[in-house]
Design a protein around this motif. Structure first.
Motif, PDB file in Angstrom:
ATOM      1  N   LYS A  54      16.631  16.778  24.750  1.00  0.00           N
ATOM      2  CA  LYS A  54      15.541  16.615  23.778  1.00  0.00           C
ATOM      3  C   LYS A  54      15.633  15.049  23.465  1.00  0.00           C
ATOM      4  O   LYS A  54      14.502  14.206  23.442  1.00  0.00           O
ATOM      5  N   GLU A  55      16.763  14.466  22.756  1.00  0.00           N
ATOM      6  CA  GLU A  55      16.928  13.085  22.199  1.00  0.00           C
ATOM      7  C   GLU A  55      16.624  12.092  23.617  1.00  0.00           C
ATOM      8  O   GLU A  55      15.997  11.150  23.230  1.00  0.00           O
ATOM      9  N   GLY A  56      17.197  12.475  24.786  1.00  0.00           N
ATOM     10  CA  GLY A  56      17.309  11.796  26.134  1.00  0.00           C
ATOM     11  C   GLY A  56      15.561  11.470  26.533  1.00  0.00           C
ATOM     12  O   GLY A  56      15.174  10.510  26.700  1.00  0.00           O
ATOM     13  N   LEU A  57      14.936  12.661  26.449  1.00  0.00           N
ATOM     14  CA  LEU A  57      13.371  12.642  26.921  1.00  0.00           C
ATOM     15  C   LEU A  57      12.703  11.555  25.865  1.00  0.00           C
ATOM     16  O   LEU A  57      12.017  10.900  26.396  1.00  0.00           O
ATOM     17  N   TRP A  58      13.019  11.797  24.605  1.00  0.00           N
ATOM     18  CA  TRP A  58      12.497  10.996  23.633  1.00  0.00           C
ATOM     19  C   TRP A  58      12.792   9.374  23.748  1.00  0.00           C
ATOM     20  O   TRP A  58      11.949   8.659  23.665  1.00  0.00           O
ATOM     21  N   TRP A  59      14.114   9.017  23.842  1.00  0.00           N
ATOM     22  CA  TRP A  59      14.499   7.926  23.903  1.00  0.00           C
ATOM     23  C   TRP A  59      14.163   7.100  25.105  1.00  0.00           C
ATOM     24  O   TRP A  59      13.669   5.813  25.036  1.00  0.00           O
ATOM     25  N   VAL A  60      13.930   7.746  26.415  1.00  0.00           N
ATOM     26  CA  VAL A  60      13.290   7.026  27.323  1.00  0.00           C
ATOM     27  C   VAL A  60      11.867   6.413  27.184  1.00  0.00           C
ATOM     28  O   VAL A  60      11.572   5.408  27.919  1.00  0.00           O
ATOM     29  N   GLU A  61      11.145   7.124  26.264  1.00  0.00           N
ATOM     30  CA  GLU A  61       9.819   6.384  26.027  1.00  0.00           C
ATOM     31  C   GLU A  61       9.889   5.564  24.832  1.00  0.00           C
ATOM     32  O   GLU A  61       8.770   5.031  24.448  1.00  0.00           O
ATOM     33  N   GLN A  62      10.949   5.330  24.165  1.00  0.00           N
ATOM     34  CA  GLN A  62      10.993   4.346  23.126  1.00  0.00           C
ATOM     35  C   GLN A  62      11.325   2.922  23.279  1.00  0.00           C
ATOM     36  O   GLN A  62      11.930   2.651  24.432  1.00  0.00           O
ATOM     37  N   GLN A  63      10.852   1.936  22.529  1.00  0.00           N
ATOM     38  CA  GLN A  63      11.136   0.640  22.731  1.00  0.00           C
ATOM     39  C   GLN A  63      12.458   0.520  22.048  1.00  0.00           C
ATOM     40  O   GLN A  63      12.611   1.048  20.956  1.00  0.00           O
TER      41      GLN A  63
END
Length: 93
Positions: A54-63
């Motif tokens: 979950k956090e990995g998927l979120w992190w990939v799209e964050q600056q």
């Protein structure tokens, strides 16, 4: 200004870390995460191991400040930026 990719320890260290993480984290969740990383299963395995799906998927799209405010997904087309991303992943607690 010194860039994170200048600190990349090399492919040998990267591959050793990937093999270590693959022992515990190479599964369907890592493969799902790899789809968001343009198929880079090596990066996905490490990110999944360090942050979970979950956090990995979120992190990939964050600056990400460590990536000079680039998104990890934006680092995947340039060899220099791949080294930057790999270094960030290796340093991630």
């Amino acid at each position: 200004m010194e860039q994170l990719e200048d600190e990349y320890p090399g492919d040998s260290d990267w591959n050793m870390l990937v093999r270590l993480y693959e022992e515990d984290y190479l599964d369907d969740d890592a493969r799902s995460l790899a789809k968001q990383l343009d198929g880079n299963l090596d990066m996905a395995v490490i990110l999944y191991g360090k942050r979970g799906l979950k956090e990995g998927l979120w992190w990939v799209e964050q600056q990400v400040p460590a990536l000079d405010n680039m998104r990890p997904a934006d680092c995947l087309k340039d060899p220099k930026l791949i080294k930057r991303l790999r270094t960030a992943l290796m340093r991630m607690p």
